[in-house]
Design an enzyme around this catalytic site. Structure first.
Site, mmCIF file in Angstrom:
data_model
loop_
_atom_site.group_PDB
_atom_site.id
_atom_site.type_symbol
_atom_site.label_atom_id
_atom_site.label_comp_id
_atom_site.label_asym_id
_atom_site.label_seq_id
_atom_site.Cartn_x
_atom_site.Cartn_y
_atom_site.Cartn_z
ATOM 1 N N GLU A 31 -1.284 6.100 8.319
ATOM 2 C CA GLU A 31 0.152 6.336 8.459
ATOM 3 C C GLU A 31 0.527 7.803 8.262
ATOM 4 O O GLU A 31 1.699 8.157 8.270
ATOM 5 C CB GLU A 31 0.920 5.461 7.463
ATOM 6 C CG GLU A 31 0.756 3.980 7.731
ATOM 7 C CD GLU A 31 1.529 3.086 6.774
ATOM 8 O OE1 GLU A 31 2.300 3.619 5.929
ATOM 9 O OE2 GLU A 31 1.378 1.864 6.860
ATOM 10 N N HIS A 66 0.827 -1.206 0.000
ATOM 11 C CA HIS A 66 0.000 0.000 0.000
ATOM 12 C C HIS A 66 0.867 1.264 0.000
ATOM 13 O O HIS A 66 0.370 2.344 -0.314
ATOM 14 C CB HIS A 66 -0.964 0.004 1.206
ATOM 15 C CG HIS A 66 -0.301 0.011 2.540
ATOM 16 N ND1 HIS A 66 0.196 -1.140 3.129
ATOM 17 C CD2 HIS A 66 -0.038 1.028 3.404
ATOM 18 C CE1 HIS A 66 0.719 -0.828 4.305
ATOM 19 N NE2 HIS A 66 0.592 0.485 4.492
#
Length: 160
Positions: free
Chosen positions: A156, A126
């Site tokens: 994130e 990802h």
């Protein structure tokens, strides 16, 4: 013949989506994403339990580093791409082209290796994006997988 153990799988819920985790020969060998867990089962397996715990820890903190034995099946080229993916820190991304340059390859070949990643999230495909935007995820260019990629990157701290 070698001493191969049976494949073990478990379905479970995460903060992101439902997942199916598979292990064989004491190594994680598969991770799949689902929008709903119609086929939930319970298998008591220490490795799968540890993997679920680590995925939950990642959901709590994007900085969490997975520490699981994995045995992704693929070509030598795919394994080289997957090894690079494992070096991309949480909160950072690389483009398919950047990885292709590292391997003297093409962005499309890198994308194909990412698409073939049998343990996404643990091998963080990802974190690989298109030069012009998000790109695909787990073989899809829209729908649940791409929404999940966007959600994981946002978790994130990356907005694309």
């Amino acid at each position: 013949m070698g001493n191969l153990s049976a494949m073990k799988s478990i379905y479970f819920e995460t903060a992101f989506c439902d997942m199916k985790l598979s292990a064989q020969n004491n190594a994680i060998c598969g991770l799949d994403f689902f929008s709903s867990g119609d086929n939930k089962n319970l298998i008591v397996d220490k490795l799968l339990e540890k993997a679920i715990e680590q995925i939950a820890q990642y959901a709590e903190s994007a900085e969490f580093q997975f520490d699981l034995p994995i045995a992704p099946q693929g070509t030598e080229y795919q394994k080289r791409v997957w090894a690079i993916l494992q070096t991309i820190p949480a909160g950072q991304v690389k483009t398919y082209g950047e990885i292709a340059k590292m391997l003297d390859s093409s962005p499309r070949a890198v994308g194909n290796a990412c698409r073939s990643n049998p343990v996404p999230l643990i091998i963080p495909c990802h974190r690989v994006v298109s030069i012009s935007g998000l790109g695909g995820f787990a073989g899809k260019t829209q729908g649940l997988n791409v929404d999940l990629k966007r959600q994981l990157l946002a978790h994130e701290g990356v907005e694309i």
